[in-house]
Design a protein around this motif. Structure first.
Motif: not given
Length: 224
Positions: A133-147
């Motif tokens: 998991f990766m959280v991008d707070k600026d764009s309010m997005s979450i990536y799961f296995k780079n998706n």
């Protein structure tokens, strides 16, 4: 630039820390009055709170408790109080770190970066060396296995909350209190529905989930 709200009534220390952190691309807004700090936090987004415990009008532990009841902001306690119970209470109320005074500002910077890394990017590795998991707070997005996941605001808030403390069990009441998009605080069935949707979006088997787990009688957690 990282935005930090500091609640510290020692003006000299506040000036030293503000100047030092400013040189490291961190903007600090300090409030001597904790009640003013709490009000500002309700109006503006900050990336982290630096909180003293010995404050006028209200104890820092109460500030910590009040803030974590509605805001998922990372909190570092900066205090000269060395009582073990203060440390235990602060961490139980939701603080992420406790730094005893006096300290070198360089250590504070290192702890700030460490806490923000935990909140911004969850560095759990799989065999391919890619984050789960990766959280991008600026764009309010979450990536799961780079998706990138297609999430509603409430789903984003729930999953971000879970990822902020992997393996920590959040009750439905905790989730409702900390997620602003959940307006029906007593309607916990809607939370169960959103958890089900989150599982579907990361292609989990609802009967045998791997990442978003339910803990019978207690709530939910992310297993990392």
């Amino acid at each position: 630039m990282i935005e930090i709200i500091m609640i510290e009534d020692d003006e000299e220390l506040a000036e030293i820390l503000t100047e030092f952190l400013g040189k490291n691309d961190i903007c600090v807004t300090n409030y001597r009055d904790p009640l003013l700090g709490i009000k500002e936090l309700e109006k503006k987004h900050f990336d982290l709170m630096l909180l003293d415990l010995t404050l006028p009008n209200i104890d820092g532990l109460e500030v910590c408790k009040k803030v974590t009841a509605y805001n998922n902001i990372p909190i570092i306690i900066s205090s000269a109080r060395s009582d073990t119970q203060d440390k235990v209470d602060a961490l139980e109320y939701g603080a992420d770190d406790y730094l005893p005074k006096p300290y070198d500002p360089k250590e504070l910077l290192a702890r700030i970066n460490s806490v923000l890394r935990r909140y911004s990017i969850i560095p759990t590795q799989v065999g391919s060396n890619k984050s789960i998991f990766m959280v991008d707070k600026d764009s309010m997005s979450i990536y799961f296995k780079n998706n990138k996941l297609d999430l509603t605001r409430a789903e984003y808030e729930i999953l971000t909350l879970f990822l902020s403390k992997p393996n920590f069990i959040f009750s439905r009441e905790n989730i409702a209190d900390k997620c602003q998009s959940i307006t029906s605080k007593g309607d916990y069935k809607s939370i169960d529905v959103m958890i089900g949707r989150l599982r579907n979006k990361i292609c989990e088997d609802s009967k045998n989930p791997k990442y978003i787990l339910s803990v019978r009688g207690r709530g939910y957690k992310v297993n990392l």
